[in-house]
Design a protein around this motif. Structure first.
Motif, PDB file in Angstrom:
ATOM      1  N   GLN B  20     -15.290  -6.187 -11.808  1.00 12.24           N
ATOM      2  CA  GLN B  20     -14.866  -5.596 -10.548  1.00 12.24           C
ATOM      3  C   GLN B  20     -13.591  -6.263 -10.039  1.00 12.24           C
ATOM      4  O   GLN B  20     -12.650  -5.589  -9.628  1.00 12.24           O
ATOM      5  CB  GLN B  20     -15.982  -5.720  -9.515  1.00 12.24           C
ATOM      6  N   ALA B  21     -13.565  -7.587 -10.112  1.00 11.63           N
ATOM      7  CA  ALA B  21     -12.389  -8.330  -9.672  1.00 11.63           C
ATOM      8  C   ALA B  21     -11.162  -7.870 -10.447  1.00 11.63           C
ATOM      9  O   ALA B  21     -10.078  -7.697  -9.892  1.00 11.63           O
ATOM     10  CB  ALA B  21     -12.607  -9.821  -9.855  1.00 11.63           C
ATOM     11  N   ARG B  22     -11.345  -7.669 -11.753  1.00 10.78           N
ATOM     12  CA  ARG B  22     -10.240  -7.226 -12.583  1.00 10.78           C
ATOM     13  C   ARG B  22      -9.733  -5.858 -12.123  1.00 10.78           C
ATOM     14  O   ARG B  22      -8.533  -5.619 -12.049  1.00 10.78           O
ATOM     15  CB  ARG B  22     -10.743  -7.147 -14.029  1.00 10.78           C
ATOM     16  N   ARG B  23     -10.660  -4.975 -11.800  1.00 14.13           N
ATOM     17  CA  ARG B  23     -10.261  -3.644 -11.330  1.00 14.13           C
ATOM     18  C   ARG B  23      -9.456  -3.744 -10.045  1.00 14.13           C
ATOM     19  O   ARG B  23      -8.397  -3.118  -9.905  1.00 14.13           O
ATOM     20  CB  ARG B  23     -11.508  -2.779 -11.088  1.00 14.13           C
ATOM     21  N   PHE B  24      -9.944  -4.530  -9.115  1.00 16.44           N
ATOM     22  CA  PHE B  24      -9.223  -4.668  -7.852  1.00 16.44           C
ATOM     23  C   PHE B  24      -7.844  -5.273  -8.101  1.00 16.44           C
ATOM     24  O   PHE B  24      -6.859  -4.901  -7.466  1.00 16.44           O
ATOM     25  CB  PHE B  24     -10.021  -5.516  -6.864  1.00 16.44           C
ATOM     26  N   GLY B  25      -7.794  -6.209  -9.019  1.00 20.27           N
ATOM     27  CA  GLY B  25      -6.513  -6.828  -9.341  1.00 20.27           C
ATOM     28  C   GLY B  25      -5.516  -5.809  -9.857  1.00 20.27           C
ATOM     29  O   GLY B  25      -4.358  -5.795  -9.437  1.00 20.27           O
ATOM     30  N   LYS B  26      -5.988  -4.953 -10.745  1.00 18.34           N
ATOM     31  CA  LYS B  26      -5.119  -3.900 -11.273  1.00 18.34           C
ATOM     32  C   LYS B  26      -4.584  -3.040 -10.149  1.00 18.34           C
ATOM     33  O   LYS B  26      -3.407  -2.704 -10.091  1.00 18.34           O
ATOM     34  CB  LYS B  26      -5.912  -3.018 -12.259  1.00 18.34           C
ATOM     35  N   THR B  27      -5.470  -2.692  -9.238  1.00 17.65           N
ATOM     36  CA  THR B  27      -5.059  -1.861  -8.110  1.00 17.65           C
ATOM     37  C   THR B  27      -3.988  -2.564  -7.293  1.00 17.65           C
ATOM     38  O   THR B  27      -2.989  -1.956  -6.892  1.00 17.65           O
ATOM     39  CB  THR B  27      -6.255  -1.523  -7.218  1.00 17.65           C
ATOM     40  N   ARG B  28      -4.178  -3.874  -7.064  1.00 14.25           N
ATOM     41  CA  ARG B  28      -3.171  -4.607  -6.298  1.00 14.25           C
ATOM     42  C   ARG B  28      -1.820  -4.569  -6.994  1.00 14.25           C
ATOM     43  O   ARG B  28      -0.781  -4.386  -6.368  1.00 14.25           O
ATOM     44  CB  ARG B  28      -3.624  -6.063  -6.087  1.00 14.25           C
ATOM     45  N   THR B  29      -1.826  -4.747  -8.308  1.00 16.75           N
ATOM     46  CA  THR B  29      -0.578  -4.689  -9.066  1.00 16.75           C
ATOM     47  C   THR B  29       0.082  -3.324  -8.906  1.00 16.75           C
ATOM     48  O   THR B  29       1.281  -3.227  -8.632  1.00 16.75           O
ATOM     49  CB  THR B  29      -0.852  -4.953 -10.552  1.00 16.75           C
ATOM     50  N   ALA B  30      -0.712  -2.283  -9.089  1.00 18.99           N
ATOM     51  CA  ALA B  30      -0.182  -0.923  -8.964  1.00 18.99           C
ATOM     52  C   ALA B  30       0.459  -0.738  -7.597  1.00 18.99           C
ATOM     53  O   ALA B  30       1.554  -0.183  -7.468  1.00 18.99           O
ATOM     54  CB  ALA B  30      -1.299   0.093  -9.170  1.00 18.99           C
ATOM     55  N   GLN B  31      -0.235  -1.228  -6.589  1.00 20.09           N
ATOM     56  CA  GLN B  31       0.258  -1.154  -5.215  1.00 20.09           C
ATOM     57  C   GLN B  31       1.664  -1.710  -5.115  1.00 20.09           C
ATOM     58  O   GLN B  31       2.557  -1.099  -4.531  1.00 20.09           O
ATOM     59  CB  GLN B  31      -0.674  -2.008  -4.336  1.00 20.09           C
ATOM     60  N   SER B  32       1.846  -2.888  -5.692  1.00 22.34           N
ATOM     61  CA  SER B  32       3.119  -3.571  -5.508  1.00 22.34           C
ATOM     62  C   SER B  32       4.236  -2.897  -6.311  1.00 22.34           C
ATOM     63  O   SER B  32       5.413  -3.049  -5.997  1.00 22.34           O
ATOM     64  CB  SER B  32       2.989  -5.039  -5.893  1.00 22.34           C
ATOM     65  N   ARG B  33       3.855  -2.155  -7.341  1.00 24.01           N
ATOM     66  CA  ARG B  33       4.870  -1.445  -8.109  1.00 24.01           C
ATOM     67  C   ARG B  33       5.197  -0.084  -7.491  1.00 24.01           C
ATOM     68  O   ARG B  33       6.252   0.493  -7.731  1.00 24.01           O
ATOM     69  CB  ARG B  33       4.389  -1.226  -9.552  1.00 24.01           C
ATOM     70  N   ALA B  34       4.266   0.433  -6.692  1.00 22.36           N
ATOM     71  CA  ALA B  34       4.376   1.804  -6.198  1.00 22.36           C
ATOM     72  C   ALA B  34       5.698   2.066  -5.485  1.00 22.36           C
ATOM     73  O   ALA B  34       6.359   3.081  -5.723  1.00 22.36           O
ATOM     74  CB  ALA B  34       3.207   2.118  -5.279  1.00 22.36           C
ATOM     75  N   LEU B  35       6.080   1.137  -4.616  1.00 25.29           N
ATOM     76  CA  LEU B  35       7.282   1.364  -3.828  1.00 25.29           C
ATOM     77  C   LEU B  35       8.511   1.464  -4.718  1.00 25.29           C
ATOM     78  O   LEU B  35       9.335   2.372  -4.578  1.00 25.29           O
ATOM     79  CB  LEU B  35       7.462   0.231  -2.821  1.00 25.29           C
ATOM     80  N   LEU B  36       8.616   0.531  -5.665  1.00 21.53           N
ATOM     81  CA  LEU B  36       9.745   0.572  -6.588  1.00 21.53           C
ATOM     82  C   LEU B  36       9.766   1.891  -7.344  1.00 21.53           C
ATOM     83  O   LEU B  36      10.829   2.494  -7.540  1.00 21.53           O
ATOM     84  CB  LEU B  36       9.646  -0.598  -7.572  1.00 21.53           C
ATOM     85  N   GLU B  37       8.611   2.330  -7.753  1.00 23.02           N
ATOM     86  CA  GLU B  37       8.532   3.588  -8.511  1.00 23.02           C
ATOM     87  C   GLU B  37       9.046   4.760  -7.684  1.00 23.02           C
ATOM     88  O   GLU B  37       9.807   5.595  -8.180  1.00 23.02           O
ATOM     89  CB  GLU B  37       7.088   3.818  -8.968  1.00 23.02           C
ATOM     90  N   ASP B  38       8.651   4.792  -6.424  1.00 21.35           N
ATOM     91  CA  ASP B  38       9.106   5.897  -5.576  1.00 21.35           C
ATOM     92  C   ASP B  38      10.609   5.851  -5.362  1.00 21.35           C
ATOM     93  O   ASP B  38      11.286   6.876  -5.420  1.00 21.35           O
ATOM     94  CB  ASP B  38       8.384   5.852  -4.230  1.00 21.35           C
TER      95      ASP B  38
END
Ligand SMILES: [Mn+2]
Ligand SMILES: [Mn+2]
Ligand SMILES: [Mn+2]
Ligand SMILES: [Mn+2]
Lengths: 159, 159
Positions: B20-38
């Motif tokens: 579960q921790a790993r999943r949340f971690g992935k989500t956090r990473t995605a979050q931080s990349r999201a803005l750059l992607e947009d």
DNA sequence: ACCAAATTGTAGACAAGGCTACATTACAAG
DNA sequence: CTTGTAATGTAGCCTTGTCTACAATTTGGT
């Protein structure tokens, strides 16, 4: 001040850049709610299974330091989603509980949809953890309808 | 140091909290990349249609202040996704361009899937803006397969 | 009842992402 | 060529979310 006091015009007639800006704005809002939603859902989970939600457990499950967890829990309390006295674990308010339920439903629906589309369960579970926060009610309904239809189709094919 | 030097064990056999921790971690990473992607996707858009991407336009389309846009663009440059000289507009590096293409594809696929499931276009477009950043390659592939199948089904029903 | 360990809380740092206010530069109209 | 306006950049502030290090409290085992 006669026209456009409320501006309820919908996308179609508005400048396209404004429409896009509005979309990005919505996404930013969702972003900022996402963390609270995950905490609340998780706390509700811990409460349901173990009867208590200790900051340490929350931290371990989320993969963050306990200091971080405690700080965020403070924010939950400040925003009226959680309660709890010092050294006594966390509980959810009515609002918090309601939010947790909503998130649980969302989470499951998103996972189910992904799985129905052929995504392996573990990946579905991971992706859902992010997606769930960006699914509007309309989209959620569409998901649930698709799942119902595809279920009944499978059933009728058995005959 | 003999066992588990790399720990390639997959979810199934690991402690569930770690998973579960790993999943949340992935989500956090995605979050931080999201803005750059947009940003990158948007800049690529402006470049393609208007030939230039001015910070002001980026800001207006995103619905943020120009100061914010400029700061984020600085981060894009720092991370090797964009270039450009002072007062001369923004451009994308090779990597930036590649990322933009990837995001464009994702964006379209997510929108198409939602629409195929019956979500109104405008809502699909809004939801996709958030969802696109949390869709793994596996899930993306599942989306595209579903779209192909449902397209061919529609085609064959016409006969 | 005591002590060690676990848990909880606090302090202080940092980066990201947002804002407003002000300063600088470029550009176009006259 | 001057000058007003738009665009760009800079500075400084705030909040969120993360961390590490240290302090305080609770709890379980003896
Ligand atoms: Mn989540
Ligand atoms: Mn969830
Ligand atoms: Mn997006
Ligand atoms: Mn997009």
């Amino acid at each position: 001040m006669s026209r456009n006091t409320k501006d309820k015009r919908t996308a179609a007639e508005l400048p396209p850049e404004l429409t896009q800006a509005r979309r990005f704005g919505k996404t930013r809002t969702a972003q900022s709610r996402a963390l609270l939603e995950d905490y609340v859902e998780l706390i509700s989970d811990l409460l349901a299974t173990g009867g208590e939600a200790r900051p340490t457990d929350v931290a371990r499950r989320l993969g963050v330091s306990h200091a971080t967890a405690i700080k965020t829990i403070t924010r939950l309390k400040r925003e009226g989603l959680a309660t709890g006295l010092p050294y006594r674990g966390v509980f959810l308010t009515e609002t918090g509980h309601a939010l947790a339920e909503r998130m649980r439903t969302r989470h499951r629906l998103v996972v189910n949809l992904l799985v129905a589309l052929g995504v392996p369960t573990e990946i579905a579970e991971a992706d859902a953890e992010g997606i769930e926060h960006h699914v509007s009610d309309a989209t959620l309904k569409a998901f649930s309808q698709f799942l119902q239809i595809s279920a009944s189709t499978r059933a009728s094919r058995k005959s």
